[in-house]
Structures are given as C-alpha cells and as structure tokens.
Design a protein around this motif. Sequence first.
Motif, PDB file in Angstrom:
ATOM      1  N   ILE A 299      -1.022  30.479 113.076  1.00 18.39           N
ATOM      2  CA  ILE A 299      -0.604  29.209 112.482  1.00 18.39           C
ATOM      3  C   ILE A 299      -1.269  29.013 111.124  1.00 18.39           C
ATOM      4  CG2 ILE A 299      -0.685  26.698 112.742  1.00 18.39           C
ATOM      5  CD1 ILE A 299      -0.579  27.176 115.793  1.00 18.39           C
ATOM      6  N   ARG A 300      -2.562  29.274 111.052  1.00 20.30           N
ATOM      7  CA  ARG A 300      -3.307  29.086 109.801  1.00 20.30           C
ATOM      8  C   ARG A 300      -2.774  30.009 108.704  1.00 20.30           C
ATOM      9  NH1 ARG A 300      -7.711  30.098 111.727  1.00 20.30           N
ATOM     10  NH2 ARG A 300      -8.030  32.245 111.034  1.00 20.30           N
ATOM     11  N   LEU A 301      -2.538  31.268 109.053  1.00 18.62           N
ATOM     12  CA  LEU A 301      -2.055  32.220 108.048  1.00 18.62           C
ATOM     13  C   LEU A 301      -0.630  31.896 107.605  1.00 18.62           C
ATOM     14  CD1 LEU A 301      -3.499  35.509 109.585  1.00 18.62           C
ATOM     15  CD2 LEU A 301      -4.242  34.385 107.480  1.00 18.62           C
ATOM     16  N   ALA A 302       0.195  31.425 108.528  1.00 17.05           N
ATOM     17  CA  ALA A 302       1.566  31.053 108.165  1.00 17.05           C
ATOM     18  C   ALA A 302       1.560  29.877 107.193  1.00 17.05           C
ATOM     19  CB  ALA A 302       2.370  30.714 109.411  1.00 17.05           C
ATOM     20  N   TYR A 303       0.665  28.923 107.422  1.00 19.53           N
ATOM     21  CA  TYR A 303       0.566  27.779 106.528  1.00 19.53           C
ATOM     22  C   TYR A 303       0.208  28.210 105.106  1.00 19.53           C
ATOM     23  CZ  TYR A 303       1.061  23.358 109.056  1.00 19.53           C
ATOM     24  OH  TYR A 303       1.559  22.264 109.710  1.00 19.53           O
ATOM     25  N   ARG A 304      -0.518  29.304 104.965  1.00 17.00           N
ATOM     26  CA  ARG A 304      -0.982  29.737 103.652  1.00 17.00           C
ATOM     27  C   ARG A 304       0.087  30.475 102.859  1.00 17.00           C
ATOM     28  NH1 ARG A 304      -6.793  32.522 103.980  1.00 17.00           N
ATOM     29  NH2 ARG A 304      -6.410  32.493 101.727  1.00 17.00           N
ATOM     30  N   VAL A 305       1.200  30.801 103.489  1.00 18.23           N
ATOM     31  CA  VAL A 305       2.274  31.484 102.771  1.00 18.23           C
ATOM     32  C   VAL A 305       2.949  30.485 101.835  1.00 18.23           C
ATOM     33  CG1 VAL A 305       4.523  32.605 103.022  1.00 18.23           C
ATOM     34  CG2 VAL A 305       2.651  33.196 104.574  1.00 18.23           C
ATOM     35  N   ASP A 306       3.113  30.869 100.591  1.00 24.11           N
ATOM     36  CA  ASP A 306       3.705  29.973  99.607  1.00 24.11           C
ATOM     37  C   ASP A 306       5.113  29.574  99.998  1.00 24.11           C
ATOM     38  OD1 ASP A 306       1.527  29.867  97.892  1.00 24.11           O
ATOM     39  OD2 ASP A 306       2.107  31.708  96.866  1.00 24.11           O
ATOM     40  N   GLY A 307       5.394  28.288  99.873  1.00 28.86           N
ATOM     41  CA  GLY A 307       6.711  27.770 100.200  1.00 28.86           C
ATOM     42  C   GLY A 307       6.813  27.174 101.577  1.00 28.86           C
ATOM     43  N   VAL A 308       5.787  27.363 102.409  1.00 27.39           N
ATOM     44  CA  VAL A 308       5.811  26.824 103.766  1.00 27.39           C
ATOM     45  C   VAL A 308       5.510  25.327 103.723  1.00 27.39           C
ATOM     46  CG1 VAL A 308       4.645  26.837 106.010  1.00 27.39           C
ATOM     47  CG2 VAL A 308       5.230  28.990 104.893  1.00 27.39           C
ATOM     48  N   VAL A 309       6.369  24.544 104.368  1.00 33.94           N
ATOM     49  CA  VAL A 309       6.193  23.099 104.427  1.00 33.94           C
ATOM     50  C   VAL A 309       5.428  22.695 105.680  1.00 33.94           C
ATOM     51  CG1 VAL A 309       7.416  20.901 104.570  1.00 33.94           C
ATOM     52  CG2 VAL A 309       8.288  22.710 103.084  1.00 33.94           C
ATOM     53  N   GLY A 310       5.700  23.369 106.785  1.00 43.00           N
ATOM     54  CA  GLY A 310       5.028  23.072 108.046  1.00 43.00           C
ATOM     55  C   GLY A 310       5.237  24.210 109.026  1.00 43.00           C
ATOM     56  N   VAL A 311       4.474  24.196 110.112  1.00 43.52           N
ATOM     57  CA  VAL A 311       4.555  25.258 111.122  1.00 43.52           C
ATOM     58  C   VAL A 311       4.662  24.627 112.499  1.00 43.52           C
ATOM     59  CG1 VAL A 311       3.423  27.266 112.147  1.00 43.52           C
ATOM     60  CG2 VAL A 311       3.179  26.831 109.697  1.00 43.52           C
ATOM     61  N   VAL A 312       5.670  25.056 113.262  1.00 45.35           N
ATOM     62  CA  VAL A 312       5.832  24.636 114.650  1.00 45.35           C
ATOM     63  C   VAL A 312       5.423  25.804 115.538  1.00 45.35           C
ATOM     64  CG1 VAL A 312       7.462  23.879 116.426  1.00 45.35           C
ATOM     65  CG2 VAL A 312       7.710  23.074 114.066  1.00 45.35           C
ATOM     66  N   ASN A 313       4.481  25.574 116.428  1.00 42.22           N
ATOM     67  CA  ASN A 313       3.971  26.649 117.274  1.00 42.22           C
ATOM     68  C   ASN A 313       4.719  26.721 118.601  1.00 42.22           C
ATOM     69  OD1 ASN A 313       2.235  28.665 118.371  1.00 42.22           O
ATOM     70  ND2 ASN A 313       1.193  27.042 119.514  1.00 42.22           N
ATOM     71  N   GLY A 314       5.244  27.918 118.882  1.00 36.83           N
ATOM     72  CA  GLY A 314       5.858  28.178 120.188  1.00 36.83           C
ATOM     73  C   GLY A 314       5.292  29.436 120.800  1.00 36.83           C
ATOM     74  N   LEU A 315       4.107  29.852 120.329  1.00 38.23           N
ATOM     75  CA  LEU A 315       3.472  31.073 120.821  1.00 38.23           C
ATOM     76  C   LEU A 315       2.761  30.807 122.143  1.00 38.23           C
ATOM     77  CD1 LEU A 315       1.882  32.375 117.496  1.00 38.23           C
ATOM     78  CD2 LEU A 315       3.941  33.261 118.614  1.00 38.23           C
ATOM     79  N   ASN A 316       2.725  31.825 122.972  1.00 34.14           N
ATOM     80  CA  ASN A 316       1.942  31.753 124.204  1.00 34.14           C
ATOM     81  C   ASN A 316       1.199  33.064 124.392  1.00 34.14           C
ATOM     82  OD1 ASN A 316       3.793  33.617 125.692  1.00 34.14           O
ATOM     83  ND2 ASN A 316       5.216  31.916 125.388  1.00 34.14           N
ATOM     84  N   VAL A 317       0.342  33.099 125.385  1.00 34.05           N
ATOM     85  CA  VAL A 317      -0.475  34.289 125.651  1.00 34.05           C
ATOM     86  C   VAL A 317       0.156  35.101 126.764  1.00 34.05           C
ATOM     87  CG1 VAL A 317      -2.783  35.109 126.264  1.00 34.05           C
ATOM     88  CG2 VAL A 317      -2.524  32.989 124.961  1.00 34.05           C
ATOM     89  N   HIS A 318       0.133  36.441 126.601  1.00 34.84           N
ATOM     90  CA  HIS A 318       0.613  37.326 127.659  1.00 34.84           C
ATOM     91  C   HIS A 318      -0.098  36.998 128.965  1.00 34.84           C
ATOM     92  CE1 HIS A 318       3.297  40.007 125.610  1.00 34.84           C
ATOM     93  NE2 HIS A 318       2.406  40.312 124.685  1.00 34.84           N
ATOM     94  N   PRO A 319       0.620  36.937 130.084  1.00 31.33           N
ATOM     95  CA  PRO A 319      -0.084  36.727 131.360  1.00 31.33           C
ATOM     96  C   PRO A 319      -0.981  37.916 131.679  1.00 31.33           C
ATOM     97  CG  PRO A 319       2.237  37.253 131.725  1.00 31.33           C
ATOM     98  CD  PRO A 319       2.069  37.029 130.246  1.00 31.33           C
ATOM     99  N   ALA A 320      -2.152  37.598 132.184  1.00 34.57           N
ATOM    100  CA  ALA A 320      -3.097  38.667 132.523  1.00 34.57           C
ATOM    101  C   ALA A 320      -2.561  39.463 133.708  1.00 34.57           C
ATOM    102  CB  ALA A 320      -4.457  38.071 132.870  1.00 34.57           C
TER     103      ALA A 320
END
Length: 234
Positions: free
Chosen positions: A195-216
């Motif tokens: 999320i942090r790195l995506a925000y730093r890309v030029d032209g990005v207005v906002g970031v919506v997170n839909g990521l999850n973690v692989h089940p162990a």
Amino acid sequence: MARIIGEVMTRDVVQAHPETPFKDLVRLLDRHRISGLPVVDEDDKVVGVISETDLIHHQAVRSTDLPARRFRLAPPRRRSARRTAARTAQELMSTPAVTVHPEQRITDAARVMERHGVERLPVVDEEDRLIGIATRRDLLRVFLRTDDEIRQEILDAVATHALGLPTHEVNVSVRDGMVTLQGSVEQRADIPSAIRLAYRVDGVVGVVNGLNVHPAPGPLGPSAGPTEPGGGHH
C-alpha cells in the motif's frame, strides 16, 4: 520510481535582477503571462522571488499611506516614505527564497510549497545557481498519467521488484488514479508495504486494499489428509 523535480521543471526561466525597476517587473509578468519570477545576482544565484502579491502589496501600501501624509508629523512621514519608495526588485522581493534541487521528489517539493505557502520554487544546482523553476502546475502534471501507465508501474516496480510477488497472485486495477490491490501475499507485513509503495507512484490518488495473506499449510502440508474416499489413518 517516483518522478523528480528535474523531470517536470521549466528550464527556460524568466528572471529579474536586484536592480530591475518596478515597471519592468510588471512588464515581465504581463509579457510572459506568469505570476512570479526569481531574482538572481550576477552569479545566477537566487536572492529572492517576486510575485504579483509583492507588487500589489506595494501599491496597496502606497494608496494607504499617500493620502494621510499631510496629516502626519515628520518622523512617521519619513518612515512611510521609506516604505513606499521601493522601486527595484531588491526592495520588493520576498527573501530568502525557498528553493529545491532537481533530484528532489515531486511529492517532497509539493510539501515544501504547502509548508511555505508559495506558488513556485526556483530550482538550483549544487552551487545554488538557478537552473529552472517548478510551479504548482508543473507538479500537478504527474496526475496526467494514464491509468494503464500507473497500473504497469505498480505491477513492475511494486509487486515484482520491490516485494518479489508473482504477478499472477496480485491483481492491480486503476481507475481515475484510484488503485485497487487484490490477491494474496506470503507475509502480513507485505500488505502495508504494498500500500505504501503504491501510494508513492506518481499519479496515484488513493489505494484500496483487497490483499490477504496465504493460509498457512496444515502440519502435514497442503495435501495432508486421507488419500482414499472414506479412508482414514490406521
């Protein structure tokens, strides 16, 4: 990944010198359709900035002080005369000038503008000599990037290179500069990083997170369990 000032600044800079008269300053602003310009010395070092606000303020002070002079005693009248007698850039400019270097990030320059309440930033080299100027409009150019350009940079620079995520496991969609990240990552710490790195890309207005973690995986691995229908462990 993030664009820098040197990529968006205007290199052909309209400038003044400390001895430039008031009317010449007004002519420069009008001729080039700009609202401000840097003032440089004989070594091209920035010593101040002139804006329309500075010039208007000067005229406002004159219009306030002049009618009242005949009613004042001598000492205040002399002080007023000194204040309204400014005729050159050196006497009218705002100083010290707030400057940036060409390798600084656009986002950092935007914060400098906001903090100091300025409309433009002279760009100087390592010896503080003027090499360009960056205006608010220059900084806003990053938001003219297309959604496809933003999406590709996030996939390449963020997902693949920075986080080492397989492209088939992370989906990136961009609409009007709003980024949506979906998919699975190996570690929970990868989510805030993405999320942090995506925000730093030029032209990005906002970031919506839909990521999850692989089940162990289970104690016996992903395929643990009976291998035959109805079978069990004996």
